[in-house]
Design an enzyme around this catalytic site. Structure first.
Site, mmCIF file in Angstrom:
data_model
loop_
_atom_site.group_PDB
_atom_site.id
_atom_site.type_symbol
_atom_site.label_atom_id
_atom_site.label_comp_id
_atom_site.label_asym_id
_atom_site.label_seq_id
_atom_site.Cartn_x
_atom_site.Cartn_y
_atom_site.Cartn_z
ATOM 1 N N SER A 99 3.184 3.370 -11.428
ATOM 2 C CA SER A 99 2.507 4.636 -11.126
ATOM 3 C C SER A 99 2.075 5.362 -12.399
ATOM 4 C CB SER A 99 3.442 5.564 -10.347
ATOM 5 O OG SER A 99 3.916 4.925 -9.207
ATOM 6 N N GLN B 290 10.188 -0.230 -13.561
ATOM 7 C CA GLN B 290 8.864 -0.624 -13.064
ATOM 8 C C GLN B 290 7.840 0.422 -13.473
ATOM 9 O OE1 GLN B 290 8.903 -1.191 -8.848
ATOM 10 N NE2 GLN B 290 6.696 -1.132 -8.673
ATOM 11 N N GLY B 291 6.885 0.039 -14.306
ATOM 12 C CA GLY B 291 5.867 0.973 -14.785
ATOM 13 C C GLY B 291 4.552 0.728 -14.075
ATOM 14 N N GLU C 66 9.912 -5.195 -2.843
ATOM 15 C CA GLU C 66 10.388 -3.816 -2.729
ATOM 16 C C GLU C 66 10.390 -3.364 -1.272
ATOM 17 O OE1 GLU C 66 8.231 -1.199 -5.284
ATOM 18 O OE2 GLU C 66 9.488 0.540 -4.814
ATOM 19 N N SER D 169 11.727 4.735 -12.164
ATOM 20 C CA SER D 169 13.162 4.884 -11.885
ATOM 21 C C SER D 169 13.971 4.127 -12.936
ATOM 22 C CB SER D 169 13.508 4.289 -10.517
ATOM 23 O OG SER D 169 12.682 4.819 -9.521
ATOM 24 N N GLU E 165 2.095 6.812 4.778
ATOM 25 C CA GLU E 165 0.667 6.736 5.160
ATOM 26 C C GLU E 165 0.058 5.425 4.655
ATOM 27 O OE1 GLU E 165 2.069 9.361 3.665
ATOM 28 O OE2 GLU E 165 1.957 10.890 5.229
HETATM 29 C C1 LIG Z 1 12.359 7.708 -5.216
HETATM 30 C C2 LIG Z 1 11.102 7.242 -5.910
HETATM 31 C C3 LIG Z 1 11.180 6.206 -6.824
HETATM 32 C C4 LIG Z 1 10.016 5.771 -7.470
HETATM 33 N N1 LIG Z 1 10.148 4.787 -8.397
HETATM 34 C C5 LIG Z 1 9.052 4.330 -9.038
HETATM 35 C C6 LIG Z 1 9.168 3.331 -10.050
HETATM 36 O O1 LIG Z 1 10.275 2.874 -10.378
HETATM 37 N N2 LIG Z 1 8.051 2.901 -10.675
HETATM 38 C C7 LIG Z 1 6.811 3.388 -10.353
HETATM 39 O O2 LIG Z 1 5.836 2.922 -10.941
HETATM 40 N N3 LIG Z 1 6.666 4.380 -9.427
HETATM 41 C C8 LIG Z 1 7.764 4.856 -8.772
HETATM 42 N N4 LIG Z 1 7.633 5.869 -7.832
HETATM 43 C C9 LIG Z 1 6.309 6.448 -7.593
HETATM 44 C C10 LIG Z 1 5.734 6.100 -6.232
HETATM 45 O O3 LIG Z 1 5.377 4.745 -6.159
HETATM 46 C C11 LIG Z 1 4.532 7.043 -6.003
HETATM 47 O O4 LIG Z 1 5.040 8.363 -5.955
HETATM 48 C C12 LIG Z 1 3.816 6.719 -4.705
HETATM 49 O O5 LIG Z 1 3.104 5.508 -4.818
HETATM 50 C C13 LIG Z 1 2.862 7.851 -4.261
HETATM 51 O O6 LIG Z 1 1.973 8.175 -5.277
HETATM 52 P P1 LIG Z 1 1.735 9.695 -5.726
HETATM 53 O O7 LIG Z 1 3.075 10.318 -5.948
HETATM 54 O O8 LIG Z 1 0.777 9.660 -6.874
HETATM 55 O O9 LIG Z 1 1.088 10.425 -4.480
HETATM 56 P P2 LIG Z 1 -0.449 10.437 -4.062
HETATM 57 O O10 LIG Z 1 -0.994 9.045 -4.155
HETATM 58 O O11 LIG Z 1 -1.153 11.509 -4.830
HETATM 59 O O12 LIG Z 1 -0.381 10.826 -2.537
HETATM 60 C C14 LIG Z 1 -0.219 12.172 -2.088
HETATM 61 C C15 LIG Z 1 -0.277 12.160 -0.559
HETATM 62 O O13 LIG Z 1 -1.547 11.675 -0.085
HETATM 63 C C16 LIG Z 1 -1.369 10.586 0.818
HETATM 64 N N5 LIG Z 1 -2.441 9.599 0.636
HETATM 65 C C17 LIG Z 1 -2.933 9.148 -0.534
HETATM 66 N N6 LIG Z 1 -3.887 8.199 -0.312
HETATM 67 C C18 LIG Z 1 -3.970 8.037 1.041
HETATM 68 C C19 LIG Z 1 -4.759 7.197 1.888
HETATM 69 N N7 LIG Z 1 -5.620 6.312 1.381
HETATM 70 N N8 LIG Z 1 -4.575 7.301 3.226
HETATM 71 C C20 LIG Z 1 -3.685 8.188 3.758
HETATM 72 N N9 LIG Z 1 -2.921 9.022 2.995
HETATM 73 C C21 LIG Z 1 -3.056 8.938 1.653
HETATM 74 C C22 LIG Z 1 -0.046 9.982 0.414
HETATM 75 O O14 LIG Z 1 0.544 9.247 1.474
HETATM 76 C C23 LIG Z 1 0.770 11.220 0.057
HETATM 77 O O15 LIG Z 1 1.325 11.806 1.214
HETATM 78 C C24 LIG Z 1 8.759 6.363 -7.202
HETATM 79 C C25 LIG Z 1 8.695 7.436 -6.292
HETATM 80 C C26 LIG Z 1 9.851 7.880 -5.654
HETATM 81 C C27 LIG Z 1 9.752 9.045 -4.726
#
Ligand SMILES: Cc1cc2nc3c(=O)[nH]c(=O)nc-3n(C[C@H](O)[C@H](O)[C@H](O)COP(=O)(O)OP(=O)(O)OC[C@H]3O[C@@H](n4cnc5c(N)ncnc54)[C@H](O)[C@@H]3O)c2cc1C
Length: 382
Positions: A123, A120-121, A238, A155, A363
């Site tokens: 993020s 899944q692409g 999901e 992933s 969150e």
């Molecule tokens: C085990 C795992 C598997 C994953 N697999 C995939 C995958 O297959 N494909 C894919 O595309 N992605 C995948 N991801 C990525 C995942 O979807 C993102 O990490 C997630 O959406 C959070 O984005 P970020 O890491 O950019 O954090 P950020 O968006 O930068 O967030 C950082 C912090 O700020 C908080 N925050 C941000 N905005 C708000 C708001 N509006 N209100 C309150 N709090 C807020 C967040 O909750 C977090 O605590 C995976 C992640 C993990 C850990």
């Protein structure tokens, strides 16, 4: 009826689940992990249990209660999970069923049933929680989109044949409206995958770099610029549907915690509270989902399930760390991608944090529950 199914799955597990798979897979390298997952996929498929959640005409056809029986018995037998096939069997299938064309379904679903792996692409480095800010561009040139950009945290991308890709097709539109949903061949020229090494030593996530990748327009799911809406089907699967299996795994893991507590003489209120929460989760995920997969009500429900599962998992594994004391800090090789269920409480606790992030962090789930479920004022969109 479900009693017969239970007996059937239990008998099948007794002869097919390798009793020593955790020990044999502990410390295995990536290739060995992939080989084992593929083998297990074919075993489960042979038994008829690899995709019970799919519609009947595609080889599934089990209702929620019967799916729960299958996953409960697989968990009870401590069968391996299809970690590598997870996105293909759940996210990709749910998207194709909800929004794919007949041709797309006919092309991809049989291949997924034959074990094809997907990733899944969604993020990007600056588009995780605020996914609609994604910058990967798809420019239409005749019958193809030419795609440039970068994805992260995908992933299983190292082994995937196809990718569910979100890309911006109209940079001038409001950000949620200018996104399209594409199916990308991971073998296409211009696709580079770079694994990210995790603290556990695994390489579960990857970066994907896209340079002038050509994707046929026929591989777009839904209308151009309508990708955001379709992505909700993927995310609802999901956050909701996948949880039936995970809830049963958690119930199975809870038995390990009970054994540990009994050994330590620590059977107390806290354990009782966790027991009722585990049971509540199992009942919650089995609730009939009358409103379909795309409604706002379903979205809030799916978020509730995901939030409750991931935070309960943290509380449970955290308690396991407390109860196991120094022995819980022990380092031993574990099977790759066993998620939180390695049986080593500290590693499992660390692994539990993974679940509060993908598919939207806790969150973000709270925001969705508040806004779409409880009707609270919406957060201002950036
Ligand atoms: C085990 C795992 C598997 C994953 N697999 C995939 C995958 O297959 N494909 C894919 O595309 N992605 C995948 N991801 C990525 C995942 O979807 C993102 O990490 C997630 O959406 C959070 O984005 P970020 O890491 O950019 O954090 P950020 O968006 O930068 O967030 C950082 C912090 O700020 C908080 N925050 C941000 N905005 C708000 C708001 N509006 N209100 C309150 N709090 C807020 C967040 O909750 C977090 O605590 C995976 C992640 C993990 C850990």
């Amino acid at each position: 009826m479900s009693g017969e199914l239970r007996d059937e799955v239990r008998r099948w597990c007794a002869t097919h689940v390798p009793p020593d798979w955790r020990r044999e897979q502990a410390g295995a390298g990536h290739d060995e992990f992939v080989r084992f997952q593929r083998w297990w996929f074919n075993e489960l498929k042979g038994g008829g249990y690899a995709f019970p959640h799919w519609p009947g005409e595609w080889g599934g056809g089990y209702d929620l209660a019967r799916q729960a029986v299958i996953f409960e018995e697989l968990a009870r037998a401590d069968a391996p999970r299809l970690v590598l096939h997870f996105v293909a069997l759940h996210h990709a299938a749910a998207t194709l069923f909800a929004a794919g064309t007949e041709q797309q379904r006919a092309r991809h679903l049989p291949a997924i049933r034959d074990g094809e792996i997907w990733c899944q692409g969604f993020s990007e480095p600056d588009a995780g929680s605020d996914l609609a800010s994604l910058r990967t561009r798809a420019e239409r040139r005749g019958d193809v989109y030419v795609v440039n950009g970068q994805k992260i945290w995908a992933s299983g991308a190292l082994d995937a044949a196809w990718c569910l890709l979100l890309a911006r097709t109209d940079p001038s539109a409001p950000k949620r409206r200018g996104i399209s949903y594409l199916i990308m061949d991971m073998r296409a020229p211009g696709v580079t995958v770079r694994p990210i090494r995790q603290i556990t030593g695994e390489q579960h996530f990857c970066e994907i770099f896209l340079t002038d990748v050509e994707i046929p327009v026929a591989d777009r799911v839904g209308a151009e610029n309508d990708g955001w809406r379709i992505a909700q089907s993927t995310l609802n699967s999901e956050r909701g549907g996948t949880m039936i299996e995970l809830a049963e795994r958690l119930a199975h893991g809870f038995e390990w915690l009970v054994e540990l507590a009994a050994r330590n003489g620590a059977v107390d209120d806290r354990l009782a509270r966790l027991a009722s929460e585990v049971q509540a989760l199992r009942l919650l995920v089995r609730r009939p989902l009358a409103r379909g997969h795309d409604g706002a009500a379903y979205g809030a429900f799916a978020s509730t399930v995901k939030l409750f599962y991931s935070e309960l998992l943290q509380r449970m594994t955290g308690y396991g760390v407390e109860l196991s004391g120094l022995a819980g800090q022990e380092r031993r090789p574990r099977p790759l991608s066993s998620g939180w269920e390695s049986g080593l409480w500290l590693l499992d606790y660390i692994g539990s944090w993974e679940w509060t992030i993908p598919g939207g962090t806790s969150e973000i789930q709270r925001n969705i529950i508040g806004e779409r479920g409880l009707g609270l004022p919406r957060e201002a969109l950036s």
